[in-house]
Write an enzyme that holds these catalytic residues in place. Structure first.
Site, PDB file in Angstrom:
ATOM      1  N   SER A 169       1.688  -9.743  -0.813  1.00 11.14           N
ATOM      2  CA  SER A 169       1.335  -8.321  -0.786  1.00 11.14           C
ATOM      3  C   SER A 169       1.490  -7.677   0.579  1.00 11.14           C
ATOM      4  O   SER A 169       1.591  -6.454   0.681  1.00 11.14           O
ATOM      5  CB  SER A 169      -0.104  -8.130  -1.280  1.00 11.14           C
ATOM      6  OG  SER A 169      -0.996  -8.907  -0.499  1.00 11.14           O
ATOM      7  N   LYS A 210       0.804  -1.224   0.000  1.00  7.44           N
ATOM      8  CA  LYS A 210       0.000   0.000   0.000  1.00  7.44           C
ATOM      9  C   LYS A 210       0.842   1.281   0.000  1.00  7.44           C
ATOM     10  O   LYS A 210       0.456   2.290  -0.593  1.00  7.44           O
ATOM     11  CB  LYS A 210      -0.946   0.006   1.204  1.00  7.44           C
ATOM     12  CG  LYS A 210      -2.014  -1.082   1.186  1.00  7.44           C
ATOM     13  CD  LYS A 210      -3.001  -0.876   0.055  1.00  7.44           C
ATOM     14  CE  LYS A 210      -4.159  -1.863   0.115  1.00  7.44           C
ATOM     15  NZ  LYS A 210      -5.120  -1.665  -0.981  1.00  7.44           N
ATOM     16  N   GLU A 244      -9.891   5.504   2.993  1.00 11.31           N
ATOM     17  CA  GLU A 244     -10.671   4.386   3.499  1.00 11.31           C
ATOM     18  C   GLU A 244      -9.715   3.239   3.764  1.00 11.31           C
ATOM     19  O   GLU A 244      -8.618   3.200   3.205  1.00 11.31           O
ATOM     20  CB  GLU A 244     -11.729   3.963   2.470  1.00 11.31           C
ATOM     21  CG  GLU A 244     -11.240   3.012   1.388  1.00 11.31           C
ATOM     22  CD  GLU A 244     -10.150   3.543   0.467  1.00 11.31           C
ATOM     23  OE1 GLU A 244      -9.353   2.712  -0.043  1.00 11.31           O
ATOM     24  OE2 GLU A 244     -10.075   4.770   0.244  1.00 11.31           O
TER      25      GLU A 244
END
Length: 401
Positions: A379, A90, A112
């Site tokens: 990830s 991210k 969010e």
């Protein structure tokens, strides 16, 4: 395979576009203008590369998983996005968007988050650049991701519990968009996945493409050839599109996206959009959506908060329909088995999201020969999930008694 660059209206084939209130049209146009200028500016690229290298810790390693290879057969490599600062992919997108926000003259970031990793990354960038930060998170997700809530608050962010609807990611996006509409002048909405109205799917994909760019160079150096398959979990789809992007034109490379099968493909029990969804419009974009015959959004379920969403990024919808990428799903129990196996084979605790991709490879290893090369995109790291997994296992033991 044609390029998957969106057209001028933000469409990947029939998918994508801009379906928002008139109030947001100009901010989205402004964001696209600034981004298109920035992406051509060597100074912007230099600054972004600096933060990705010196702050995030890129490039992330491509790890040869020797014990996993011995257990399963094909030669398996892990792209270690879990080793980035903040523990997931991210941060790649957030640093890029925070730099865009500075160019836009914004002083406040909103976001969010589902699993909390995007919220942590946004709070981290806000602290780094001296910006105010508000993160919207469903109450259910806050309860199962308490560690990440604490991390966000420690970084100075305000975490707002969303209690509407299912109290998960979809509702968090709704609240973030409401905030953005009300505070356009000084606020930038750091959308966390390759979803939403144009230009977000393009921007997020481009900032996450560093994963694929690195993986391509690393596998060519390690093996002298491209992999036979790349496997990644798909929620909104940013980590998957990030690693897929550098291999889309290489037809010899299978691109495999793994969604959340939850408790099985029955309405309300999963988040596998390609297995149980229909084309529709949700939260600013056209894609596959889990909806009933009247167009009402169905409830979703996944043991993984980051995959528990009713729609999927429009570029994935395009890749699905064109046949360039394959999309499948893994159920909760198998994802937790994937978590356990990678931990025991490689000493790596993957995020529950990534565990879906790992579980798919475990289940489908016989599709590949010992000479085949498979890259799994890890990830994120699983620290945030260990308490939830422990509780899940306790509940399963209780049910068997």
């Amino acid at each position: 395979m044609k390029s998957t660059q969106p057209d001028k209206r933000g469409h990947f084939g029939p998918y994508g576009g801009i379906f928002v209130p008139e109030t947001l049209m100009e901010p989205l146009r402004e964001l696209e203008r600034v981004y298109q200028t920035a992406r051509k500016d060597p100074a912007f690229k230099k600054e972004l590369d600096y933060y990705l290298r010196e702050y995030v810790g890129r490039p992330s390693p491509l790890w040869f998983a020797q014990r996993m290879t011995e257990q399963l057969g094909p030669k398996i490599y892990l792209k270690r996005e879990d080793l980035n600062h903040t523990g997931a992919h991210k941060i790649n997108n957030v640093i890029g968007q925070a730099l865009l926000a500075k160019r836009l003259g914004k002083t406040r970031l909103i976001a969010e988050t589902g699993a909390g990793q995007h919220g942590v990354a946004t709070a981290t960038a806000a602290a780094l650049f001296g910006m105010e930060c508000v993160v919207y998170m469903g109450k259910v997700d806050m309860e199962r991701q308490m560690l990440n809530v604490f991390r966000m608050e420690s970084l100075g962010a305000k975490v707002v519990a969303v209690t509407a609807g299912q109290q998960t990611l979809k509702e968090a996006i709704n609240e973030a968009m409401r905030d953005w509409v009300s505070n356009l002048r000084g606020t930038h909405y750091v959308l966390g996945t390759a979803f939403g109205p144009h230009p977000y799917p393009m921007i997020v994909r481009d900032f996450q493409s560093v994963i694929g760019i690195e993986a391509r160079k690393q596998i060519l150096k390690a093996e002298g050839r491209l992999p036979d398959a790349i496997v990644a979990c798909v929620g909104g789809g940013s980590n998957a599109i990030g690693i897929f992007s550098s291999f889309i034109k290489d037809k010899s490379v299978r691109l495999i996206g793994v969604e959340a099968g939850g408790l099985g493909i029955e309405p309300g029990k999963h988040a596998a959009r390609f297995a149980g969804g229909k084309v529709g419009v949700l939260q600013g974009t056209k894609s596959y959506v889990l909806q009933d015959d009247d167009g009402q959004i169905l409830l979703t379920h996944s043991v993984s908060a980051g995959l528990d969403y009713a729609s999927v990024g429009p570029e994935h919808a395009f890749l699905h329909d064109s046949g360039r990428a394959e999309y499948t799903y893994i159920e909760d129990a198998d994802a937790i088995n994937g978590f356990d196996k990678l931990a025991q084979w490689e000493g790596i605790l993957p995020a529950l999201e990534s565990s879906h991709a790992i579980a798919w490879v475990i289940q489908n290893a016989k599709q590949f020969s010992k000479d085949d090369i498979v890259i799994i995109n890890v990830s994120g790291r699983g620290d945030k999930d260990v308490q939830q997994i422990a509780e899940w296992k306790k509940e399963q033991t209780k049910n068997k008694e």
